[in-house]
Write an enzyme that holds these catalytic residues in place. Sequence first.
Site, short mmCIF file in Angstrom:
data_model
loop_
_atom_site.label_atom_id
_atom_site.label_comp_id
_atom_site.label_asym_id
_atom_site.label_seq_id
_atom_site.Cartn_x
_atom_site.Cartn_y
_atom_site.Cartn_z
N GLU A 137 10.92 3.32 -18.67
CA GLU A 137 11.66 3.22 -17.41
C GLU A 137 13.06 2.66 -17.67
O GLU A 137 14.05 3.13 -17.10
CB GLU A 137 10.90 2.32 -16.42
CG GLU A 137 11.68 2.09 -15.14
CD GLU A 137 10.85 1.47 -14.02
OE1 GLU A 137 9.63 1.26 -14.22
OE2 GLU A 137 11.42 1.21 -12.95
N ARG A 138 13.14 1.66 -18.54
CA ARG A 138 14.44 1.05 -18.82
C ARG A 138 15.35 2.01 -19.56
O ARG A 138 16.56 2.05 -19.31
CB ARG A 138 14.24 -0.25 -19.60
CG ARG A 138 13.75 -1.31 -18.65
CD ARG A 138 13.10 -2.49 -19.28
NE ARG A 138 12.50 -3.27 -18.20
CZ ARG A 138 11.53 -4.15 -18.36
NH1 ARG A 138 11.04 -4.38 -19.57
NH2 ARG A 138 11.03 -4.79 -17.32
N SER B 1 10.96 -9.51 -10.07
CA SER B 1 10.90 -9.70 -11.51
C SER B 1 9.59 -10.38 -11.91
O SER B 1 9.02 -10.11 -12.96
CB SER B 1 12.07 -10.58 -11.97
OG SER B 1 13.29 -9.94 -11.70
N HIS C 1 41.97 5.35 -9.01
CA HIS C 1 42.10 6.28 -7.89
C HIS C 1 42.91 5.67 -6.74
O HIS C 1 43.23 6.38 -5.78
CB HIS C 1 40.72 6.65 -7.34
CG HIS C 1 40.03 7.76 -8.09
ND1 HIS C 1 39.50 7.60 -9.34
CD2 HIS C 1 39.78 9.05 -7.75
CE1 HIS C 1 38.94 8.74 -9.72
NE2 HIS C 1 39.10 9.63 -8.79
N GLN D 76 39.65 1.87 -9.32
CA GLN D 76 40.99 1.29 -9.27
C GLN D 76 42.06 2.33 -9.61
O GLN D 76 43.09 2.39 -8.96
CB GLN D 76 41.06 0.11 -10.25
CG GLN D 76 42.33 -0.72 -10.13
CD GLN D 76 42.39 -1.53 -8.84
OE1 GLN D 76 41.37 -1.74 -8.19
NE2 GLN D 76 43.58 -1.93 -8.45
N GLU E 40 19.18 -9.97 -16.18
CA GLU E 40 18.76 -11.29 -16.68
C GLU E 40 17.39 -11.18 -17.37
O GLU E 40 17.17 -11.79 -18.42
CB GLU E 40 18.69 -12.29 -15.51
CG GLU E 40 20.05 -12.65 -14.93
CD GLU E 40 20.75 -11.49 -14.21
OE1 GLU E 40 20.05 -10.64 -13.60
OE2 GLU E 40 21.99 -11.40 -14.29
#
Lengths: 255, 434
Positions: free
Chosen positions: B299-300, B189, B395, B393, B424
Amino acid sequence: MRVIVGVKRVVDFAIKARVKADKTGVVTEGVKHSMNPFDEIALEQGIRLKESGAVKEVIAVSCGPTACQETLRTALAMGADRAIHVPVEGAAYETLQPLAVAKIFKKLAEDNQANLVLFGKQAIDDDANQTAQLTSALLNWPQGAFAAKLSVEGGSKVKVVREIDGGLETIELNLPAVVSADLRLAEPRYASLANIMKAKKKPLDKKTPEELGVDIKPRIKTLSVEEPPVRKAGIKVENVDGLLQKLRTEAGVTF
Amino acid sequence: MLSRVALTCARRLTQSTAASIQQQHQQPRALLSMGASAARAAAGAGSSKQQAYVSPFDERPQLTDEHRIFRDAARRFFETEVAPHHAKWEQDGMVSREVWEKAGAAGLLGTTIPVEYGGGGGDAFHAAIAVEEQLRLQLSGPGFSLHSDIIIPYILHYGSEEQKQKWIPLMCQGKAISAIGMSEPSAGSDLQGIKTTAVRDGDDYVINGSKIFISNGQMADIIVLVAKTDPSKGAHGTSLILVETDRPGFQRGRNLKKLGLKAQDTSELFFDNVRVPASNLLGKENHGFKYLMQELGTERLVIGVLSQASAEGVFADTVKYVNERQAFGKSIASFQNTKFKLAEMKTQLSVGRVFIDRCLELQNQGKLDPVAAAIAKLHAGDMLAKITDECLQLHGGYGFMWEYTAARAYADARVQRIYGGTSEIMKDIISRTL
């Protein structure tokens, strides 16, 4: 040389068809549609003939509602030069039958001076397997149905390898001719984005059955459309003797 | 004769029968892809009424005929050319070079890149469609979108004409595979803290350092490398440099073992006195950080798009599963818990879809801001985590089995909150404007 290819808009192959409550047909509303896979093969073959230099122009034709234009745009994106939409809507579309479609193609083949008309061998919705043969008869042109291979011989003939029950049959047809595509004729390409964008500029004309002077009234009446019977659970037999006995007594097999 | 009946039957065949049919005849694509979906159905939901996946957002108002035609082609490509091979690629830890070239030939790479450089000339929705069709099926192996939507734009936006002509057409054909070298063992980061250096020496840069967690790292032919050209200036001493992977001194490390993205190669990269000509500099020297900041929004958004699509895909598979699976004498879809869970998920997905599509619209208008992109990534990543967990769950034990998409989606989901900027960091970006 000019080729016309029929591209029918059908319920997508991956959709499980459901019969309408009133038993007049199958549910098409809100269901994904795409180009009939066999027509896609025929179109691919037409485009390859053009790329080989044997053909100058490939025209894609679709008969049906406005949504058929999307099928035609797919055809243009794959490489057809221009497209003709024959609008048939509502009740007329629901009863549009191979004979009427064959008459439309006859007229379009004549008007556009086509040398070759290509179809998929059948559409995966009604499985009629008639349009190519009827078109050939109406035009009085030779036909090569179920083509597994197609090549242009000189400027006046095509060689067609047909898949028949006993094996392969090779025939030569004088042009103009009608050919229908079998499964293994050509593997269709993906419509690339660049070609999809280019296709926007290609001409897409409209010709109504009235303009073509074709009577599209149905000759066959559908009485009822039914779901196939639900497959019942199988049974296990104890041994070979048990199997043989069942085959004799229940399946009616004689040895 | 091959009728619809035969076509539909073919979908119900087991994997081995479908495979043997494919060997007997060279089937057309429609049928091949059916083999694929039959195989996935057999391996996946154990379904006898598998239907083509129809997006609940087929009516997205932004989509034109061109988008829909492209989506059909993309869907078929992933069903036919990727799905049947994905399990093997998971074992190999990487996809084949062949699938890159096939994707290039099918026009699936560089969808937004101008036609004159060999791209598709499409818009943000075309790029999104390519990613969506891939991720709906949880086919996370091919690193196409990183290559097409993130790396090629660096060259397109900041490269010289010569660099563009040399690389972009090859990249759009899938003949040159790319990676971007950002993260380092001690800098993720905190991009300003990278230690890899590129020191000018005559007409060359001499590169030293190492990178880690590099997607496409094992396969890459060309790397957009983030390196310090002036370590005294911190972030403002950063540059982007193209490094061909056949340069002496360049070495790939291990193909890293990961929790998810099993079919995608992720590597360490080592640079030991690697010499590249100064003409490999992308844009201006010491402007790298600025370029990164400009492109990271895209990209995000891409990660937001793929997270949304993956969640929609696993949700559709789960709806199918709960309708078929019986427990206590009835389908588990009939239990109130199932209904409520599905309703909650459907709600989250619908709301998320609208936000993602709005971001794509803004992207098309050149107006997507870093905050909206951060919200897209943060929201879609969190939603995907919740939805994959709930779907698994529902499944039960089968959801824990790798052959079910629920398990694969769950594993692949985890990294979406980490790479491309952690959740974050997204919160930090969003909070700065408040």
